[in-house]
Design a protein around this motif. Structure first.
Motif, PDB file in Angstrom:
ATOM      1  N   ARG A 105       0.794  -1.226   0.000  1.00 59.78           N
ATOM      2  CA  ARG A 105       0.000   0.000   0.000  1.00 59.78           C
ATOM      3  C   ARG A 105       0.829   1.280   0.000  1.00 59.78           C
ATOM      4  N   LEU A 106       2.013   1.238   0.604  1.00 63.52           N
ATOM      5  CA  LEU A 106       2.794   2.467   0.706  1.00 63.52           C
ATOM      6  C   LEU A 106       3.851   2.601  -0.385  1.00 63.52           C
ATOM      7  N   ALA A 107       3.823   1.701  -1.334  1.00 67.80           N
ATOM      8  CA  ALA A 107       4.765   1.796  -2.453  1.00 67.80           C
ATOM      9  C   ALA A 107       4.276   2.882  -3.409  1.00 67.80           C
ATOM     10  N   LYS A 108       5.189   3.714  -3.813  1.00 75.18           N
ATOM     11  CA  LYS A 108       4.848   4.759  -4.780  1.00 75.18           C
ATOM     12  C   LYS A 108       5.444   4.353  -6.129  1.00 75.18           C
ATOM     13  N   LEU A 109       4.705   3.519  -6.843  1.00 74.98           N
ATOM     14  CA  LEU A 109       5.170   3.008  -8.125  1.00 74.98           C
ATOM     15  C   LEU A 109       4.773   3.967  -9.237  1.00 74.98           C
ATOM     16  N   HIS A 110       5.668   4.174 -10.181  1.00 73.91           N
ATOM     17  CA  HIS A 110       5.328   5.057 -11.293  1.00 73.91           C
ATOM     18  C   HIS A 110       4.405   4.354 -12.286  1.00 73.91           C
ATOM     19  N   ARG A 111       4.397   3.037 -12.270  1.00 73.35           N
ATOM     20  CA  ARG A 111       3.453   2.267 -13.075  1.00 73.35           C
ATOM     21  C   ARG A 111       2.977   1.102 -12.213  1.00 73.35           C
ATOM     22  N   ASN A 112       1.702   1.045 -11.953  1.00 75.57           N
ATOM     23  CA  ASN A 112       1.150   0.039 -11.047  1.00 75.57           C
ATOM     24  C   ASN A 112       0.664  -1.167 -11.853  1.00 75.57           C
ATOM     25  N   ASP A 113       1.615  -1.993 -12.261  1.00 75.36           N
ATOM     26  CA  ASP A 113       1.277  -3.228 -12.944  1.00 75.36           C
ATOM     27  C   ASP A 113       1.988  -4.381 -12.243  1.00 75.36           C
ATOM     28  N   GLU A 114       1.746  -5.597 -12.713  1.00 72.59           N
ATOM     29  CA  GLU A 114       2.286  -6.774 -12.041  1.00 72.59           C
ATOM     30  C   GLU A 114       3.810  -6.783 -12.035  1.00 72.59           C
ATOM     31  N   TYR A 115       4.415  -6.375 -13.113  1.00 72.76           N
ATOM     32  CA  TYR A 115       5.879  -6.378 -13.222  1.00 72.76           C
ATOM     33  C   TYR A 115       6.519  -5.439 -12.189  1.00 72.76           C
ATOM     34  N   HIS A 116       6.007  -4.227 -12.071  1.00 73.66           N
ATOM     35  CA  HIS A 116       6.582  -3.255 -11.141  1.00 73.66           C
ATOM     36  C   HIS A 116       6.278  -3.612  -9.688  1.00 73.66           C
ATOM     37  N   ARG A 117       5.102  -4.179  -9.425  1.00 79.38           N
ATOM     38  CA  ARG A 117       4.814  -4.648  -8.065  1.00 79.38           C
ATOM     39  C   ARG A 117       5.766  -5.768  -7.679  1.00 79.38           C
ATOM     40  N   ARG A 118       6.015  -6.700  -8.604  1.00 78.21           N
ATOM     41  CA  ARG A 118       6.938  -7.803  -8.332  1.00 78.21           C
ATOM     42  C   ARG A 118       8.344  -7.275  -8.071  1.00 78.21           C
ATOM     43  N   MET A 119       8.789  -6.323  -8.853  1.00 73.26           N
ATOM     44  CA  MET A 119      10.130  -5.772  -8.659  1.00 73.26           C
ATOM     45  C   MET A 119      10.254  -5.064  -7.316  1.00 73.26           C
ATOM     46  N   PHE A 120       9.205  -4.373  -6.893  1.00 74.78           N
ATOM     47  CA  PHE A 120       9.264  -3.682  -5.611  1.00 74.78           C
ATOM     48  C   PHE A 120       9.298  -4.680  -4.452  1.00 74.78           C
ATOM     49  N   ILE A 121       8.500  -5.729  -4.548  1.00 70.34           N
ATOM     50  CA  ILE A 121       8.515  -6.757  -3.500  1.00 70.34           C
ATOM     51  C   ILE A 121       9.884  -7.419  -3.442  1.00 70.34           C
ATOM     52  N   GLU A 122      10.456  -7.748  -4.605  1.00 70.65           N
ATOM     53  CA  GLU A 122      11.784  -8.361  -4.634  1.00 70.65           C
ATOM     54  C   GLU A 122      12.846  -7.420  -4.073  1.00 70.65           C
ATOM     55  N   SER A 123      12.718  -6.130  -4.337  1.00 72.83           N
ATOM     56  CA  SER A 123      13.702  -5.183  -3.790  1.00 72.83           C
ATOM     57  C   SER A 123      13.619  -5.134  -2.266  1.00 72.83           C
ATOM     58  N   CYS A 124      12.413  -5.282  -1.711  1.00 76.23           N
ATOM     59  CA  CYS A 124      12.280  -5.325  -0.253  1.00 76.23           C
ATOM     60  C   CYS A 124      12.922  -6.583   0.317  1.00 76.23           C
ATOM     61  N   VAL A 125      12.765  -7.713  -0.372  1.00 78.76           N
ATOM     62  CA  VAL A 125      13.386  -8.953   0.086  1.00 78.76           C
ATOM     63  C   VAL A 125      14.905  -8.813   0.013  1.00 78.76           C
ATOM     64  N   PHE A 126      15.423  -8.247  -1.074  1.00 82.59           N
ATOM     65  CA  PHE A 126      16.865  -8.045  -1.217  1.00 82.59           C
ATOM     66  C   PHE A 126      17.394  -7.140  -0.100  1.00 82.59           C
ATOM     67  N   ARG A 127      16.680  -6.048   0.189  1.00 84.38           N
ATOM     68  CA  ARG A 127      17.147  -5.130   1.227  1.00 84.38           C
ATOM     69  C   ARG A 127      17.089  -5.760   2.616  1.00 84.38           C
ATOM     70  N   ALA A 128      16.075  -6.581   2.872  1.00 80.57           N
ATOM     71  CA  ALA A 128      15.979  -7.252   4.168  1.00 80.57           C
ATOM     72  C   ALA A 128      17.107  -8.267   4.335  1.00 80.57           C
ATOM     73  N   VAL A 129      17.397  -9.027   3.290  1.00 76.07           N
ATOM     74  CA  VAL A 129      18.486 -10.006   3.352  1.00 76.07           C
ATOM     75  C   VAL A 129      19.829  -9.286   3.472  1.00 76.07           C
ATOM     76  N   ALA A 130      19.983  -8.178   2.767  1.00 77.42           N
ATOM     77  CA  ALA A 130      21.228  -7.405   2.880  1.00 77.42           C
ATOM     78  C   ALA A 130      21.417  -6.892   4.298  1.00 77.42           C
ATOM     79  N   GLU A 131      20.341  -6.451   4.933  1.00 78.08           N
ATOM     80  CA  GLU A 131      20.432  -6.012   6.325  1.00 78.08           C
ATOM     81  C   GLU A 131      20.817  -7.180   7.228  1.00 78.08           C
ATOM     82  N   TYR A 132      20.258  -8.351   6.971  1.00 80.57           N
ATOM     83  CA  TYR A 132      20.577  -9.537   7.781  1.00 80.57           C
ATOM     84  C   TYR A 132      22.054  -9.910   7.629  1.00 80.57           C
ATOM     85  N   LEU A 133      22.574  -9.853   6.399  1.00 85.11           N
ATOM     86  CA  LEU A 133      23.960 -10.240   6.138  1.00 85.11           C
ATOM     87  C   LEU A 133      24.959  -9.125   6.401  1.00 85.11           C
ATOM     88  N   GLY A 134      24.470  -7.903   6.574  1.00 84.19           N
ATOM     89  CA  GLY A 134      25.368  -6.766   6.774  1.00 84.19           C
ATOM     90  C   GLY A 134      26.075  -6.363   5.493  1.00 84.19           C
TER      91      GLY A 134
END
Length: 148
Positions: A105-134
């Motif tokens: 809900r709080l994502a500010k996507l410039h295009r709200n389609d399945e591809y951009h939603r998927r990329m935003f979710i994946e970027s959150c997973v990448f950032r969370a794992v990066a935080e876990y690994l330092g």
């Protein structure tokens, strides 16, 4: 002593949508045989997180082997739109929790389609794992971003 009258009733005929045992049977998909099955927001989110987590576990098998990825609706201590966590990393318990509602809900996507939603979710997973690994998120899959 007079006999009681028995009321004879005709059994109700089964509806035509019932099988030979009188049951409804398995219902078919609502979309029909020639259209793809419907996928809801929650299913899409869970599938995206699971596939991205599997990809990262394949790249970092030793470091991410004990990690459990969890999905929660929202953090318990949400304060406002600027203070809402998108994920939580608990390194002591080897747990990464992604919060679905703030990510969606709080994502500010410039295009709200399945591809951009998927990329935003994946970027959150990448950032969370990066935080876990330092590490920096770009360091998690360096071969993926190297141009030839």
């Amino acid at each position: 002593m007079p006999r009681s009258r028995r009321r004879e009733t005709q059994p109700a005929s089964p509806a035509p949508a019932r099988n030979r045992h009188g049951r409804r049977g398995v219902r078919g998909p609502i979309t029909g045989p020639h259209l793809p099955l419907l996928q809801g927001r929650i299913d899409f989110f869970e599938t995206t997180v699971a596939s991205c987590a599997d990809y990262l576990k394949g790249l970092w098998p030793d470091e991410l082997a004990p990690v459990r990825f969890e999905i929660a609706a929202a953090p318990a201590n949400a304060l406002g739109p600027d203070d809402v966590e998108r994920w939580s990393v608990d390194a002591a318990r080897d747990r990464i929790t992604l919060f679905r509602v703030p990510i969606e809900r709080l994502a500010k996507l410039h295009r709200n389609d399945e591809y951009h939603r998927r990329m935003f979710i994946e970027s959150c997973v990448f950032r969370a794992v990066a935080e876990y690994l330092g590490k920096d998120p770009w360091e998690l899959a360096p071969e993926r971003y190297r141009h030839y």
